[in-house]
Structures are given as structure tokens and as C-alpha cells.
Design a protein around this motif. Structure first.
Motif, mmCIF file in Angstrom:
data_model
loop_
_atom_site.group_PDB
_atom_site.id
_atom_site.type_symbol
_atom_site.label_atom_id
_atom_site.label_comp_id
_atom_site.label_asym_id
_atom_site.label_seq_id
_atom_site.Cartn_x
_atom_site.Cartn_y
_atom_site.Cartn_z
ATOM 1 N N SER A 22 0.524 -0.644 -43.542
ATOM 2 C CA SER A 22 1.108 -0.049 -42.324
ATOM 3 C C SER A 22 2.560 -0.486 -42.117
ATOM 4 N N LEU A 23 2.936 -1.563 -42.791
ATOM 5 C CA LEU A 23 4.332 -2.050 -42.668
ATOM 6 C C LEU A 23 5.278 -1.268 -43.560
ATOM 7 N N GLY A 24 4.690 -0.498 -44.501
ATOM 8 C CA GLY A 24 5.527 0.363 -45.346
ATOM 9 C C GLY A 24 5.670 -0.078 -46.789
ATOM 10 N N VAL A 25 4.815 -1.014 -47.262
ATOM 11 C CA VAL A 25 4.950 -1.438 -48.670
ATOM 12 C C VAL A 25 4.696 -0.258 -49.606
ATOM 13 N N ASP A 26 5.321 -0.321 -50.782
ATOM 14 C CA ASP A 26 5.083 0.704 -51.805
ATOM 15 C C ASP A 26 3.843 0.365 -52.625
ATOM 16 N N GLU A 27 3.555 -0.928 -52.753
ATOM 17 C CA GLU A 27 2.355 -1.373 -53.477
ATOM 18 C C GLU A 27 1.777 -2.560 -52.747
ATOM 19 N N PHE A 28 0.433 -2.645 -52.765
ATOM 20 C CA PHE A 28 -0.250 -3.806 -52.186
ATOM 21 C C PHE A 28 -0.966 -4.542 -53.312
ATOM 22 N N LEU A 29 -0.855 -5.866 -53.350
ATOM 23 C CA LEU A 29 -1.593 -6.660 -54.334
ATOM 24 C C LEU A 29 -2.507 -7.636 -53.612
ATOM 25 N N ASP A 30 -3.801 -7.558 -53.934
ATOM 26 C CA ASP A 30 -4.771 -8.519 -53.399
ATOM 27 C C ASP A 30 -4.742 -9.751 -54.299
ATOM 28 N N TYR A 31 -4.201 -10.851 -53.767
ATOM 29 C CA TYR A 31 -4.032 -12.037 -54.617
ATOM 30 C C TYR A 31 -5.357 -12.706 -54.972
ATOM 31 N N THR A 32 -6.446 -12.294 -54.306
ATOM 32 C CA THR A 32 -7.753 -12.887 -54.625
ATOM 33 C C THR A 32 -8.457 -12.109 -55.750
ATOM 34 N N ALA A 33 -7.873 -10.985 -56.145
ATOM 35 C CA ALA A 33 -8.505 -10.146 -57.179
ATOM 36 C C ALA A 33 -7.670 -10.176 -58.459
ATOM 37 N N GLY A 34 -7.356 -11.357 -58.923
ATOM 38 C CA GLY A 34 -6.563 -11.483 -60.151
ATOM 39 C C GLY A 34 -5.164 -11.961 -59.835
ATOM 40 N N SER A 35 -4.502 -12.552 -60.858
ATOM 41 C CA SER A 35 -3.193 -13.145 -60.582
ATOM 42 C C SER A 35 -2.105 -12.077 -60.578
ATOM 43 N N PHE A 36 -1.131 -12.271 -59.711
ATOM 44 C CA PHE A 36 -0.067 -11.264 -59.562
ATOM 45 C C PHE A 36 0.761 -11.131 -60.841
ATOM 46 N N GLU A 37 0.805 -12.202 -61.659
ATOM 47 C CA GLU A 37 1.597 -12.150 -62.903
ATOM 48 C C GLU A 37 1.069 -11.077 -63.855
ATOM 49 N N GLU A 38 -0.226 -10.742 -63.742
ATOM 50 C CA GLU A 38 -0.793 -9.717 -64.632
ATOM 51 C C GLU A 38 -0.398 -8.319 -64.176
ATOM 52 N N LYS A 39 0.112 -8.205 -62.951
ATOM 53 C CA LYS A 39 0.336 -6.866 -62.380
ATOM 54 C C LYS A 39 1.797 -6.503 -62.206
ATOM 55 N N VAL A 40 2.670 -7.497 -62.113
ATOM 56 C CA VAL A 40 4.100 -7.197 -61.908
ATOM 57 C C VAL A 40 4.962 -8.057 -62.837
ATOM 58 N N ASN A 41 6.127 -7.522 -63.204
ATOM 59 C CA ASN A 41 7.099 -8.333 -63.943
ATOM 60 C C ASN A 41 8.470 -7.691 -63.801
ATOM 61 N N ASP A 42 9.482 -8.362 -64.347
ATOM 62 C CA ASP A 42 10.838 -7.802 -64.359
ATOM 63 C C ASP A 42 11.359 -7.449 -62.958
ATOM 64 N N LEU A 43 11.026 -8.276 -61.974
ATOM 65 C CA LEU A 43 11.426 -7.977 -60.589
ATOM 66 C C LEU A 43 12.858 -8.447 -60.317
ATOM 67 N N ASP A 44 13.505 -7.773 -59.382
ATOM 68 C CA ASP A 44 14.855 -8.205 -58.977
ATOM 69 C C ASP A 44 14.793 -9.427 -58.067
ATOM 70 N N VAL A 45 13.809 -9.425 -57.161
ATOM 71 C CA VAL A 45 13.716 -10.503 -56.155
ATOM 72 C C VAL A 45 12.244 -10.822 -55.876
ATOM 73 N N VAL A 46 11.937 -12.113 -55.761
ATOM 74 C CA VAL A 46 10.644 -12.506 -55.182
ATOM 75 C C VAL A 46 10.921 -13.384 -53.963
ATOM 76 N N ILE A 47 10.259 -13.061 -52.858
ATOM 77 C CA ILE A 47 10.300 -13.924 -51.673
ATOM 78 C C ILE A 47 8.952 -14.634 -51.622
ATOM 79 N N ASP A 48 8.983 -15.934 -51.933
ATOM 80 C CA ASP A 48 7.740 -16.699 -52.006
ATOM 81 C C ASP A 48 7.610 -17.586 -50.783
ATOM 82 N N THR A 49 6.656 -17.223 -49.924
ATOM 83 C CA THR A 49 6.439 -17.939 -48.658
ATOM 84 C C THR A 49 5.373 -19.023 -48.793
ATOM 85 N N ILE A 50 4.808 -19.169 -49.997
ATOM 86 C CA ILE A 50 3.646 -20.069 -50.149
ATOM 87 C C ILE A 50 4.112 -21.510 -50.353
ATOM 88 N N ASN A 51 3.423 -22.428 -49.684
ATOM 89 C CA ASN A 51 3.810 -23.844 -49.689
ATOM 90 C C ASN A 51 3.220 -24.545 -50.918
#
Ligand SMILES: NC(=O)c1ccc[n+]([C@@H]2O[C@H](COP(=O)([O-])OP(=O)(O)OC[C@H]3O[C@@H](n4cnc5c(N)ncnc54)[C@H](OP(=O)(O)O)[C@@H]3O)[C@@H](O)[C@H]2O)c1
Length: 318
Positions: free
Chosen positions: A191-220
Motif C-alpha cells: 500500500s506504500l507503493g513498493v514495486d516488489e515485496f520480499l518476505d524475508y522469512t521465506a528465503g534469503s533476499f540475496e537469492e532474489k535481488v542483486n546489482d542494486l544501486d542502493v540498499v537502506i538497511d535498518t536492521i540492527n
């Protein structure tokens, strides 16, 4: 006035609601009658940890610690020389960051360089919960990443306070945005307008995305942020929200040719006014998913501490 005092670091039971004298604004300050405040992870960290309290106050601990930084309310009194605001103005802001904002109170002093007029299309509850998360997201998306049209951006915890603003700012700038959260928050993140949603509990994000311009990592987590580095293209940017991880990340960033930037949010009326413009235009909307009363403030902190908050948590004061 009524305020929560942090008697000592530890659990929520150390937040004690107390009656104390109402402060008087000095030159360049105003007294705000608080209507609502936002709860943020730093509120919990500063309550729980003496080190965090020492860090945020630069080691200058006042006799009495009133926590909280986000506020929305009405100007009750102006100090000498204040012409930018008048009694009765409806304002919001992130107060005295870094330092103590002391917004867990029904009256609070604010420096006029740190507040803005509340957008008319926000009620006090939404406005009170906006400043810290929105200013942090702005510093990540605009100031540090300078995200541009067409760039491919991954935003972790897109369902959280910072993430939900970061998604909206990145979309305003024309980016292709991928947001992560668990499946229960998919509809909210979409609803916020993302182009893609990734469920981080259903596999690691590294398997689904690469070659990105920017990552904003909010995780501690340093490990999580190093995983984020692996999906950014050479020359791309990593924005992380735990600036004390800088040393732990430096060799990995150098080896991969990625620019890393740690965010440390600051109070800023000029940036808050830019955010207000987007809110007034309907391009960015804070999402408040849980509202507590002033008496329930400790419960609001417990909810924030769970790490499962969606959008923002607010406390209504009067
Ligand atoms: N450096 C600074 O100036 C600054 C300023 C503000 C905040 N921060 C930091 O930034 C972080 C985020 O703040 P916030 O206010 O956005 O927190 P928040 O609102 O508490 O974030 C909660 C959200 O994170 C999601 N989440 C948790 N683990 C996740 C994971 N592994 N992957 C994807 N999503 C995950 C949760 O969704 P699910 O329930 O679906 O998992 C939940 O919706 C905090 O650590 C805070 O301390 C730093």
C-alpha cells in the motif's frame, strides 16, 4: 505539568509519571502544550541502557531524565525574540536530537530551529509520530543516498517507522523500490507503493535481488548489513542506521567498492518543512497503526520493544 521521569535504566517500570514544575521558554524557545508524541526504538534503547543514555546526552546527564523526542502540539508561550511562531500555532518536531528532547510530558520546551507548522491535513496524533522516523528516512534517501529516478533500491523493514517513510520518499524520487518485511505485512508494504515485496522469512533476499544501486538497511545486525553489501553493485551505496557499525563494515565496503553511509538523525526544521510540503501535497502519508493514552505510555514502549511495530506508534496526551 505531568511528565514521565526515567528513575534509572532498566525496564518500563522505571518510567514514573510525576507532577513537576512547568518550564518557562528562554530566548529562541517556545513552550509547547503537547497533544501527541511518537515512540521510537531509541526511546527504548535509552530507557534500557545506561551506555545509550550516556551516548545520547554526550555524558552530560541532567538531574532529571524525561525521555522522548517526537512531539506535536500547540504553542502555549513564546520566549524573547521569537517572531516566527505565535501562541496558538500548531507545530511538530524532533526535539534536541542529539540530547534529551523530554517530550514524555504535557508541556515541553522547543528550540524554534527544530519545529515546523503542523501540516493541516495531519491530526496531532499522526504529526506527533512523524518527525524522527521521517527525518531519519529523509537523511537516508535524500541527504546520503541522493536516490534518483530509475535507481533500483532495496529498503529493509519497509513496514517499520523509518522504512515506511523511506519507501514513500524513494517513490517520490522515481526509484524502483523493493521492500522487505514478513508476509503478514505484505499488504501494508504494497500500500506504500513498493514495486516488489520480499518476505524475508521465506528465503534469503540475496537469492532474489542483486546489482542494486542502493540498499537502506535498518536492521540492527552487522551480519545482516554485510549480506546487504553483497547485493549492491560496484559503486553503489549502502545506507545503514547503526552508525557505530562503521568500523565493522569498512573493510567489506572497501573490498567491494561500495560507498557506505551511517545515518545519525538530527533535529532540523528546514528538513521537516520539506517533509511537510510532501505531506501537504498528499505524496507522503504517515501511517499510525497503534495509539495509546498518556497513562498507557509504558505499554507503548513495550510494543515498540517487540520489534514488530507496523508504521508508527503514537501516544495521545491531551
Ligand atoms: N541512526 C539513527 O539516527 C536512527 C534513527 C531512527 C531509527 N534508527 C534505527 O533504525 C532501526 C529501525 O527503526 P524503526 O523505527 O523503523 O523500527 P521499527 O518501526 O520498530 O521496525 C519494526 C519493523 O521491522 C520489521 N523487521 C524486523 N526485522 C526485520 C527483518 N529482518 N527484515 C525485514 N523487516 C524486519 C518488522 O516487520 P515484521 O514484523 O514483518 O518482521 C516491523 O514492522 C532501529 O534499529 C532504530 O534504532 C536509527
Amino acid at each position: 505539568m505531568e511528565a514521565y521521569i526515567l528513575e534509572q535504566n532498566g525496564g518500563v517500570e522505571n518510567l514514573k509519571k510525576t507532577t513537576i514544575g512547568t518550564p518557562v521558554p528562554k530566548a529562541g524557545e517556545v513552550l509547547i502544550k503537547t497533544r501527541a508524541i511518537g515512540i521510537n526504538p531509541i526511546d527504548v534503547q535509552v530507557r534500557a541502557s545506561k551506555d545509550m543514555l550516556g551516548m545520547i546526552t554526550g555524558g552530560h546527564l541532567p538531574d532529571r531524565v524525561i525521555p522522548g523526542w517526537d512531539v506535536a502540539g500547540t504553542i502555549e508561550q513564546t520566549g524573547d525574540g521569537v517572531t516566527a511562531f505565535n501562541t496558538g500555532d500548531e507545530v511538530y518536531g524532533l526535539l534536541n536530537m542529539p540530547g534529551l528532547g523530554s517530550t514524555y510530558s504535557n508541556y515541553v520546551i522547543a528550540n524554534i530551529d527544530q519545529i515546523a507548522l503542523k501540516p493541516e491535513n495531519l491530526d496531532f496524533t499522526a504529526a506527533g509520530a512523524t518527525p524522527m522516523a521521517a527525518l531519519t528516512a529523509w537523511q537516508a534517501v535524500v541527504t546520503l543516498a541522493n536516490i534518483r529516478k530509475g535507481e533500483k533500491v532495496l529498503i529493509h523493514a519497509a513496514s517499520g517507522g523509518v522504512g515506511h517513510f523511506a519507501v514513500q520518499f524513494a517513490k517520490v524520487r522515481g526509484a524502483y523500490v523493493i521492500g522487505t518485511a514478513s508476509a503478514k505485512n505484505e499488504a501494508f508494504v504494497r500500500s506504500l507503493g513498493v514495486d516488489e515485496f520480499l518476505d524475508y522469512t521465506a528465503g534469503s533476499f540475496e537469492e532474489k535481488v542483486n546489482d542494486l544501486d542502493v540498499v537502506i538497511d535498518t536492521i540492527n545486525s552487522v551480519e545482516h548489513i554485510i549480506r546487504s553489501i553483497s547485493v549492491i553493485k560496484r559503486g553503489g551505496k549502502l545506507i545503514y542506521l547503526q552508525p557505530h557499525f562503521a568500523d565493522a563494515l569498512s573493510s567489506k565496503l572497501e573490498e567491494t567498492g561500495i560507498k557506505g553511509f551511517g545515518v545519525f538523525v538530527n533535529s532540523s526544521a528546514p528538513i521537516l518543512n520539506e517533509i511537510s510540503t510532501l505531506i501537504k501535497a498528499g505524496k507522503v502519508t504517515p501511517q499510525i497503526t497503534k495509539v495509546f493514552s498518556f497513562d498507557q505510555l509504558p505499554e507503548a514502549q513495550t510494543m515498540m520493544e517487540s520489534g514488530r511495530a507496523v508504521g508508527k506508534i503514537a501516544v495521545e496526551i491531551q
